[in-house]
Design an enzyme around this catalytic site. Structure first.
Site, PDB file in Angstrom:
ATOM      1  N   GLU A  18      34.406  40.316  49.224  1.00 54.37           N
ATOM      2  CA  GLU A  18      35.586  39.434  48.687  1.00 54.37           C
ATOM      3  C   GLU A  18      34.897  38.354  47.669  1.00 54.37           C
ATOM      4  OE1 GLU A  18      38.414  39.021  47.425  1.00 54.37           O
ATOM      5  OE2 GLU A  18      40.092  39.249  48.650  1.00 54.37           O
ATOM      6  N   ASP A  19      35.796  37.824  46.810  1.00 55.44           N
ATOM      7  CA  ASP A  19      35.394  36.781  46.069  1.00 55.44           C
ATOM      8  C   ASP A  19      35.552  35.181  46.740  1.00 55.44           C
ATOM      9  OD1 ASP A  19      37.876  36.995  45.741  1.00 55.44           O
ATOM     10  OD2 ASP A  19      38.154  36.833  43.894  1.00 55.44           O
ATOM     11  N   ASP A  44      40.963  32.089  50.742  1.00 55.42           N
ATOM     12  CA  ASP A  44      41.840  30.691  50.650  1.00 55.42           C
ATOM     13  C   ASP A  44      42.554  30.718  52.062  1.00 55.42           C
ATOM     14  OD1 ASP A  44      42.595  28.570  49.323  1.00 55.42           O
ATOM     15  OD2 ASP A  44      44.337  29.896  48.638  1.00 55.42           O
ATOM     16  N   PHE A  86      40.251  24.283  42.884  1.00 59.69           N
ATOM     17  CA  PHE A  86      40.391  25.448  42.269  1.00 59.69           C
ATOM     18  C   PHE A  86      39.209  25.976  41.387  1.00 59.69           C
ATOM     19  CE2 PHE A  86      42.073  28.893  39.602  1.00 59.69           C
ATOM     20  CZ  PHE A  86      42.782  29.742  40.313  1.00 59.69           C
ATOM     21  N   ARG A 133      36.267  34.661  34.135  1.00 59.87           N
ATOM     22  CA  ARG A 133      35.506  35.417  35.287  1.00 59.87           C
ATOM     23  C   ARG A 133      34.164  35.676  35.037  1.00 59.87           C
ATOM     24  NH1 ARG A 133      39.533  37.974  38.668  1.00 59.87           N
ATOM     25  NH2 ARG A 133      41.463  38.522  37.641  1.00 59.87           N
TER      26      ARG A 133
HETATM   27  P1  IMP Z   1      44.618  33.998  50.479  1.00 58.31           P
HETATM   28  O1  IMP Z   1      45.615  35.131  50.619  1.00 58.31           O
HETATM   29  O2  IMP Z   1      45.343  32.877  50.194  1.00 58.31           O
HETATM   30  O3  IMP Z   1      43.149  34.124  50.866  1.00 58.31           O
HETATM   31  O4  IMP Z   1      44.340  34.483  48.597  1.00 58.31           O
HETATM   32  C1  IMP Z   1      42.951  34.651  48.387  1.00 58.31           C
HETATM   33  C2  IMP Z   1      42.928  35.279  46.898  1.00 58.31           C
HETATM   34  O5  IMP Z   1      43.499  34.170  46.028  1.00 58.31           O
HETATM   35  C3  IMP Z   1      41.773  35.398  46.365  1.00 58.31           C
HETATM   36  O6  IMP Z   1      41.196  36.732  46.491  1.00 58.31           O
HETATM   37  C4  IMP Z   1      41.916  34.878  44.866  1.00 58.31           C
HETATM   38  O7  IMP Z   1      42.170  35.941  44.091  1.00 58.31           O
HETATM   39  C5  IMP Z   1      42.949  33.760  44.868  1.00 58.31           C
HETATM   40  N1  IMP Z   1      42.231  32.472  44.978  1.00 58.31           N
HETATM   41  C6  IMP Z   1      42.243  31.815  45.968  1.00 58.31           C
HETATM   42  N2  IMP Z   1      41.683  30.363  45.614  1.00 58.31           N
HETATM   43  C7  IMP Z   1      41.319  30.547  44.455  1.00 58.31           C
HETATM   44  C8  IMP Z   1      40.277  29.800  43.525  1.00 58.31           C
HETATM   45  O8  IMP Z   1      39.911  28.705  43.709  1.00 58.31           O
HETATM   46  N3  IMP Z   1      40.045  30.450  42.127  1.00 58.31           N
HETATM   47  C9  IMP Z   1      40.477  31.509  41.795  1.00 58.31           C
HETATM   48  N4  IMP Z   1      41.509  32.327  42.666  1.00 58.31           N
HETATM   49  C10 IMP Z   1      41.636  31.826  43.924  1.00 58.31           C
HETATM   50 MG    MG Z   2      40.423  38.442  45.530  1.00 60.66          MG
END
Ligand code: IMP
Ligand code: MG
Length: 185
Positions: A97-98, A101, A151, A164
């Site tokens: 994963e990238d 959050d 962010f 990206r």
């Molecule tokens: P989660 O379900 O809240 O953990 O969502 C994670 C997803 O939200 C990641 O895979 C990203 O696509 C997006 N995301 C969360 N934080 C960031 C950020 O700081 N920059 C860009 N995308 C983010």
């Molecule tokens: Mg993602």
């Protein structure tokens, strides 16, 4: 609204850390094969760089998910937009994963993937924002960097589908955000 990008983790730091994680994975999976699953689109830059640093046999598959939810917060209910091409049965799976959050997306996704009977399933993320976590069942096995609650873009991460392709991790500073931080001081 215009935005500026402030470098948070530069290209050399990211490259070095990916190399280290690749070495660690190669040791942990010694004598095995690892099946990398990329969560599109954000994970793709990290996956490519990481895969090149792994010395055990690697196979790849891709999936794309969208999370139902209002605005920028994910609800945790995940819709599979593009499913994997291959079965996971008996494989040693590593989800790449990238960023994590809230953890809601991954928590849901891992449960779906576990039902497909892999031999093992682990999670590797380039970035983690631990302060933002709302679920307690996401175990991160490999993490590039812990970052503060800001962010970020670059290395696969987007802001409205842009940035990206930046070869580093940057923080988006919009005029609105700058204005808010001025008001808070
Ligand atoms: P989660 O379900 O809240 O953990 O969502 C994670 C997803 O939200 C990641 O895979 C990203 O696509 C997006 N995301 C969360 N934080 C960031 C950020 O700081 N920059 C860009 N995308 C983010
Ligand atoms: Mg993602």
């Amino acid at each position: 609204m215009s935005e500026k990008i402030r470098v948070l983790i530069d290209e050399a730091q990211v490259d070095l850390r990916i190399r280290e994680i690749g070495e660690q994975i190669s040791m942990d999976y010694a004598g095995k094969k690892v099946h990398l699953i990329c969560v599109l689109k954000g994970g793709v830059f990290f996956l490519c760089e990481l895969a090149k640093r792994i010395t055990v046999p690697v196979t790849l598959d891709f999936m794309s998910v969208s999370s139902y939810g209002a605005g920028t917060s994910s609800s945790g209910v995940v819709k599979i937009v593009k499913d994997l091409d291959e079965s996971l049965e008996g494989k040693d799976v590593l989800v790449v994963e990238d960023i994590i959050d809230s953890g809601r997306t991954l928590s849901y996704l891992i449960e779906i993937l576990k039902k497909r009977r892999p031999n093992s399933i682990r999670l590797c993320t380039l970035l983690d924002k631990p302060e933002r976590r709302v679920v307690d069942n996401v175990r991160v096995d490999y993490c590039g960097f812990h970052i503060p609650d800001e962010f970020v873009v670059g290395y696969g991460l987007d802001y409205a589908q842009q940035y990206r392709n930046l070869p580093y991790i940057g923080v988006v500073e919009t005029e609105e955000r700058e204005q808010r931080s001025v008001e808070n001081h």
